[in-house]
Scaffold this active site. Structure first.
Site, PDB file in Angstrom:
ATOM      1  CG  HIS A  17      -5.721   5.491   4.413  1.00  0.00           C
ATOM      2  ND1 HIS A  17      -4.995   5.129   3.323  1.00  0.00           N
ATOM      3  CD2 HIS A  17      -4.819   5.891   5.348  1.00  0.00           C
ATOM      4  CE1 HIS A  17      -3.699   5.322   3.580  1.00  0.00           C
ATOM      5  NE2 HIS A  17      -3.568   5.772   4.799  1.00  0.00           N
ATOM      6  CB  CYS A  39      -2.892   0.813  -2.533  1.00  0.00           C
ATOM      7  SG  CYS A  39      -2.741   2.563  -2.961  1.00  0.00           S
ATOM      8  CB  CYS A  79      -9.169   4.927  -0.336  1.00  0.00           C
ATOM      9  SG  CYS A  79      -7.698   5.344   0.627  1.00  0.00           S
ATOM     10  CD  GLU A 116      -1.410   8.885   5.970  1.00  0.00           C
ATOM     11  OE1 GLU A 116      -0.909   9.999   5.852  1.00  0.00           O
ATOM     12  OE2 GLU A 116      -1.175   7.945   5.212  1.00  0.00           O
ATOM     13  CB  THR A 160      -4.206   5.398  -5.339  1.00  0.00           C
ATOM     14  OG1 THR A 160      -5.070   6.177  -4.509  1.00  0.00           O
ATOM     15  CG2 THR A 160      -3.548   6.287  -6.359  1.00  0.00           C
ATOM     16  CG  ASP A 166      -1.760   1.249   1.348  1.00  0.00           C
ATOM     17  OD1 ASP A 166      -2.350   1.639   0.323  1.00  0.00           O
ATOM     18  OD2 ASP A 166      -1.860   1.848   2.433  1.00  0.00           O
ATOM     19  CB  SER A 167       0.189   4.777  -0.714  1.00  0.00           C
ATOM     20  OG  SER A 167      -0.946   4.880   0.125  1.00  0.00           O
TER      21      SER A 167
END
Lengths: 274, 274
Positions: B194, B77, B192, B158, B79, B14-15
């Site tokens: 997150h 991820c 996403c 985050e 994206t 993942d990013s």
């Protein structure tokens, strides 16, 4: 080397677009000097990363600008200035101007004419270094300094949440600033070059203190350095912008910081190679 | 190659930390399989970058995991899945599972049992591809799909702004979701990895729709692939985490996604070398 001997451009870098507040100020102060701006938009933000990564990225950024013959570098990024300026000065032979010392000096001057109190706002990585506090105390140890980490300000600015009255920006600004309202600072030092775009929101949340732009303060310091000791320019400015992500994206977003689209070409740079 | 022939670990990337929602789900589904997780925390977020940069970063991420002998890769991820899965499948010979197809299938199932409407939330780069919409329409072209780019959700998560009632998170969620309230979706696809941490905020802003976690959906798809066609594991899991920034930072932040600190070692990776 041809470029350098001809024009002696000044380099400016930032993690992304925030440093354009410094570029804009320097552009006005040095009309006859070419400015080369690098924004590391493929790796922005720096402010939530570790010191080691920030130092590595900053070294690459400076290295790239030096490969284009700049005679001095403005580190127009609070995070890079507070975490990597010492390393850059040790590694490279050109003079560097960071945002910390110039902004600390402005803030100290305001505080000395007031009640002697400064509130520093910065990214998590900047506040962790205590660099602004040290710089202010080196000028005047009697000044009281408080610092607040504001990790969401950069994403808010980058996504356009900057208008006075913006609910999200106001809520986040209240979370960061209101714990320091009773401190009654004379100056709020905007220790990250993105933050001036939030000035209206910040003044609404905490009315009174003078807001100090680290980008503008550092541009003035660079202009003084240029007048005092940089090799001469050729009297005409032929700026260029460089970005580690897409130039079209950079061009579009930069308008928010410059007040208009960039009036110079924008090129892509593969920064990992530097 | 020794590692690979012994254990056949599955790689996940993942990013940053969001993919841990997929890791966590897969950890439960495949107790006897080693999982190697890479989080590109030195370059997070991906979702505001250009397609070209996302494809380059994703290729490096997969290349790193393959250098550690993984036999399949979960692209946890949104994206990277929507911008780079085709490139990864062309470039490398192991099977890849992304988040788009599995989440689209779950969303389509919910919509078919309701009024046939799905709202997709994703990063700017994800929404720009239209990948979720295409995947849902490939299953059932009659389903109505709307998409909303939510660029501030990743920074909010985050920075811990995930609690129900968080003023900033609620204001931003209202800005992104309320324009679609009249669409009355049956399912909100969290495109996403997150976003599941914002579930309570999202349900408070737009009550009713089923929330679909792309990370969990992709973990189920990977578990099916493992059962059907991956080489056997050795029956014991000996996971490892890798981060492009500071392992101590990763360890501290990962707890928020895993519910507890990571129960496995965390190593640093210089991802630019891959």
């Amino acid at each position: 080397m041809f470029l350098r001997s001809m024009k002696n451009p000044i380099g400016i870098f930032d993690s992304g677009l925030g440093g354009l507040t410094g570029y804009r100020a320097l552009r006005k102060l040095l009309p006859g000097r070419t400015l080369l701006y690098f924004g590391d938009t493929a790796r922005v933000p720096y402010g939530t990363r570790s010191r080691e990564v920030i130092r590595r990225y900053s070294t690459q950024d400076a290295n790239f600008l030096l490969s284009h013959g700049v005679c001095a570098i403005l580190v127009a990024c609070g995070t890079a200035s507070s975490n990597a300026l010492d390393l850059l000065e040790q590694t490279f032979s050109v003079p560097f101007v960071g945002v910390v010392a110039p902004a600390a000096e402005q803030a100290a001057r305001v505080a000395e004419n007031g009640n002697g109190r400064v509130l520093v706002l910065g990214t998590s990585a900047t506040v962790a270094t205590g660099a602004y506090e040290r710089a202010i105390h080196a000028i005047d140890p009697k000044i009281q300094v408080r610092s607040a980490a504001c990790p969401l300000f950069v994403p808010l600015v980058e996504n356009g949440h900057t208008q006075k009255g913006d609910v999200a920006a106001t809520a986040i600004a209240e979370e960061y600033l209101l714990p320091h309202a009773d401190f009654r600072p004379d100056a709020v030092l905007l220790g990250c070059t993105h933050y001036p775009l939030l000035s209206e929101v910040l003044s609404a949340v905490l009315p009174g203190p003078v807001l100090i732009s680290a980008g503008e303060a550092s541009a003035k310091a660079m202009a003084s350095l240029a007048a005092a000791s940089l090799p001469p320019s050729d009297g005409s400015a032929s700026d260029a912008f460089y970005t580690s992500d897409d130039p079209a994206l950079f061009r579009r977003e930069a308008a928010r910081f410059l007040g208009a689209p960039p009036d110079a070409p924008v090129f892509h740079v593969d920064i990992e190679k530097y």
